[in-house]
Design a protein around this motif. Structure first.
Motif, PDB file in Angstrom:
ATOM      1  N   UNK A 101       0.890  -1.138   0.010  1.00 30.63           N
ATOM      2  CA  UNK A 101       0.124  -0.081   0.074  1.00 30.63           C
ATOM      3  C   UNK A 101       0.833   1.342  -0.051  1.00 30.63           C
ATOM      4  N   UNK A 102       1.833   1.184   0.628  1.00 30.22           N
ATOM      5  CA  UNK A 102       2.862   2.442   0.946  1.00 30.22           C
ATOM      6  C   UNK A 102       3.538   2.768  -0.578  1.00 30.22           C
ATOM      7  N   UNK A 103       3.625   1.845  -1.255  1.00 32.36           N
ATOM      8  CA  UNK A 103       4.344   1.919  -2.672  1.00 32.36           C
ATOM      9  C   UNK A 103       3.225   1.847  -3.863  1.00 32.36           C
ATOM     10  N   UNK A 104       2.022   2.140  -3.525  1.00 32.11           N
ATOM     11  CA  UNK A 104       1.035   2.004  -4.579  1.00 32.11           C
ATOM     12  C   UNK A 104       0.461   3.317  -4.557  1.00 32.11           C
ATOM     13  N   UNK A 105      -0.521   3.438  -5.712  1.00 30.84           N
ATOM     14  CA  UNK A 105      -1.236   4.738  -5.821  1.00 30.84           C
ATOM     15  C   UNK A 105      -2.299   4.948  -4.855  1.00 30.84           C
ATOM     16  N   UNK A 106      -2.547   3.892  -4.119  1.00 26.40           N
ATOM     17  CA  UNK A 106      -3.686   4.222  -3.077  1.00 26.40           C
ATOM     18  C   UNK A 106      -3.269   4.462  -1.639  1.00 26.40           C
ATOM     19  N   UNK A 107      -2.067   5.274  -1.570  1.00 25.34           N
ATOM     20  CA  UNK A 107      -1.615   5.576   0.061  1.00 25.34           C
ATOM     21  C   UNK A 107      -2.742   6.504   0.455  1.00 25.34           C
ATOM     22  N   UNK A 108      -3.154   6.147   1.713  1.00 22.98           N
ATOM     23  CA  UNK A 108      -4.265   7.008   2.336  1.00 22.98           C
ATOM     24  C   UNK A 108      -3.870   8.419   3.011  1.00 22.98           C
ATOM     25  N   UNK A 109      -4.625   9.146   3.021  1.00 22.30           N
ATOM     26  CA  UNK A 109      -3.978  10.372   3.891  1.00 22.30           C
ATOM     27  C   UNK A 109      -4.739  10.603   5.206  1.00 22.30           C
ATOM     28  N   UNK A 110      -5.716   9.586   5.224  1.00 18.88           N
ATOM     29  CA  UNK A 110      -6.378   9.303   6.772  1.00 18.88           C
ATOM     30  C   UNK A 110      -6.876   7.967   6.773  1.00 18.88           C
ATOM     31  N   UNK A 111      -6.768   7.495   7.931  1.00 18.53           N
ATOM     32  CA  UNK A 111      -7.251   6.114   8.104  1.00 18.53           C
ATOM     33  C   UNK A 111      -8.253   6.007   9.319  1.00 18.53           C
ATOM     34  N   UNK A 112      -9.329   5.041   9.246  1.00 22.29           N
ATOM     35  CA  UNK A 112     -10.350   4.921  10.342  1.00 22.29           C
ATOM     36  C   UNK A 112     -10.107   3.103  10.563  1.00 22.29           C
ATOM     37  N   UNK A 113      -9.832   2.932  11.906  1.00 22.57           N
ATOM     38  CA  UNK A 113      -9.587   1.490  12.258  1.00 22.57           C
ATOM     39  C   UNK A 113     -10.448   0.881  13.146  1.00 22.57           C
ATOM     40  N   UNK A 114     -11.003  -0.318  13.255  1.00 22.12           N
ATOM     41  CA  UNK A 114     -11.845  -0.867  14.414  1.00 22.12           C
ATOM     42  C   UNK A 114     -10.601  -0.822  15.540  1.00 22.12           C
ATOM     43  N   UNK A 115     -11.089  -0.893  16.644  1.00 19.07           N
ATOM     44  CA  UNK A 115     -10.327  -1.091  17.719  1.00 19.07           C
ATOM     45  C   UNK A 115     -10.074  -2.513  18.070  1.00 19.07           C
ATOM     46  N   UNK A 116     -10.589  -3.341  17.656  1.00 20.77           N
ATOM     47  CA  UNK A 116     -10.362  -4.762  17.721  1.00 20.77           C
ATOM     48  C   UNK A 116      -8.798  -5.000  17.602  1.00 20.77           C
ATOM     49  N   UNK A 117      -8.102  -5.887  18.603  1.00 20.03           N
ATOM     50  CA  UNK A 117      -6.885  -6.046  18.495  1.00 20.03           C
ATOM     51  C   UNK A 117      -6.412  -6.531  17.209  1.00 20.03           C
ATOM     52  N   UNK A 118      -6.847  -7.482  16.296  1.00 18.74           N
ATOM     53  CA  UNK A 118      -6.143  -7.916  15.288  1.00 18.74           C
ATOM     54  C   UNK A 118      -6.425  -6.670  14.104  1.00 18.74           C
ATOM     55  N   UNK A 119      -7.383  -6.035  13.993  1.00 19.26           N
ATOM     56  CA  UNK A 119      -7.545  -4.962  12.932  1.00 19.26           C
ATOM     57  C   UNK A 119      -6.259  -3.718  13.364  1.00 19.26           C
ATOM     58  N   UNK A 120      -6.122  -3.663  14.578  1.00 18.41           N
ATOM     59  CA  UNK A 120      -5.021  -2.540  15.121  1.00 18.41           C
ATOM     60  C   UNK A 120      -3.631  -3.245  14.587  1.00 18.41           C
TER      61      UNK A 120
END
Length: 176
Positions: free
Chosen positions: A41-60
Motif C-alpha cells: 500500500x505504501x508503494x501503491x497509488x492508493x496511499x491513504x491520507x486518513x485512516x479509520x480502524x476498528x479497535x479490535x486487536x487484530x485490526x489494530x
C-alpha cells in the motif's frame, strides 16, 4: 474525487477458541501479510491520507506496520463502532471522515466489509464482483473511486471499483 480503500484485518490466531474475539491477535501468517500489505500500500497509488480502524486487536495489529511506514502523513482514528459494523454504520464513519482527506482507508471486519463493498460499486467487472461477493479474505484490500468532493456523498452504487487484491495473490505475483 474521493478514494476509499477497504481492508479486512489479516489472519487472526484461533489457537484459543474460547478466547475473547475482540482481543484475538494476529497469527504468524497474519503478521507476515500485514507487513507485506503495508509495503504494498505504501508503494501503491492508493496511499491513504486518513485512516479509520476498528479497535479490535487484530485490526489494530493489521494496521500497525502501515501506520509506522506512513507516520504522521496519515492520521489514524480508532473507532469502536467499526468492530463488526454493518455497512450503514461504516458509511456513517466514512461520512464523518476528515473533509480534506482525499484517500481514506478503513480497516474493519467481515461480513460488514464485504456487504459494503458489494453495495458501493456501480460498475464492477464480472470477475471482481464475483471475487468480492465470495468474500473479502483476511488482509483483502479493495479500492473505490467516487466522483464527488465530500465524503457525505458516498453511498450505494456510486463508486467505481479500482482494485481488489489479497495478500496471497500479491505475494505470489512478486508485487511490492
Amino acid at each position: 474525487m474521493k478514494r476509499l480503500c477497504l481492508m479486512r484485518h489479516a489472519k487472526s490466531d484461533w489457537s484459543d477458541p474460547s478466547g475473547d474475539d475482540y482481543n484475538r491477535p494476529l497469527n504468524a501468517r497474519g503478521e507476515r501479510a500485514a507487513d507485506f500489505m503495508a509495503g504494498y500500500i505504501a508503494a501503491s497509488p492508493y496511499v491513504p491520507d486518513a485512516i479509520l480502524c476498528s479497535t479490535a486487536k487484530r485490526a489494530m495489529q493489521t494496521l500497525a506496520p502501515l501506520a509506522k511506514r506512513l507516520g504522521k502523513s496519515a492520521p489514524v482514528t480508532y473507532r469502536d463502532e467499526l468492530y463488526h459494523a454493518m455497512p450503514d454504520v461504516m458509511l456513517e464513519e466514512i461520512h464523518a471522515a476528515p473533509p480534506k482527506a482525499s484517500t481514506l482507508l478503513v480497516v474493519a471486519h467481515n461480513p460488514g466489509l464485504v456487504l459494503l463493498a458489494m453495495a458501493l460499486a456501480d460498475d464492477p467487472d464480472a470477475e471482481v464482483a464475483l471475487r468480492v461477493a465470495n468474500g473479502v479474505p483476511t488482509g483483502g484490500f479493495i479500492v473505490f473511486d467516487f466522483d464527488c468532493d465530500d465524503w457525505r456523498e458516498i453511498g450505494e452504487g456510486n463508486g467505481k471499483t479500482v482494485f481488489f487484491g489479497r495478500p496471497r495473490d500479491l505475494m505470489a505475483s512478486g508485487a511490492d
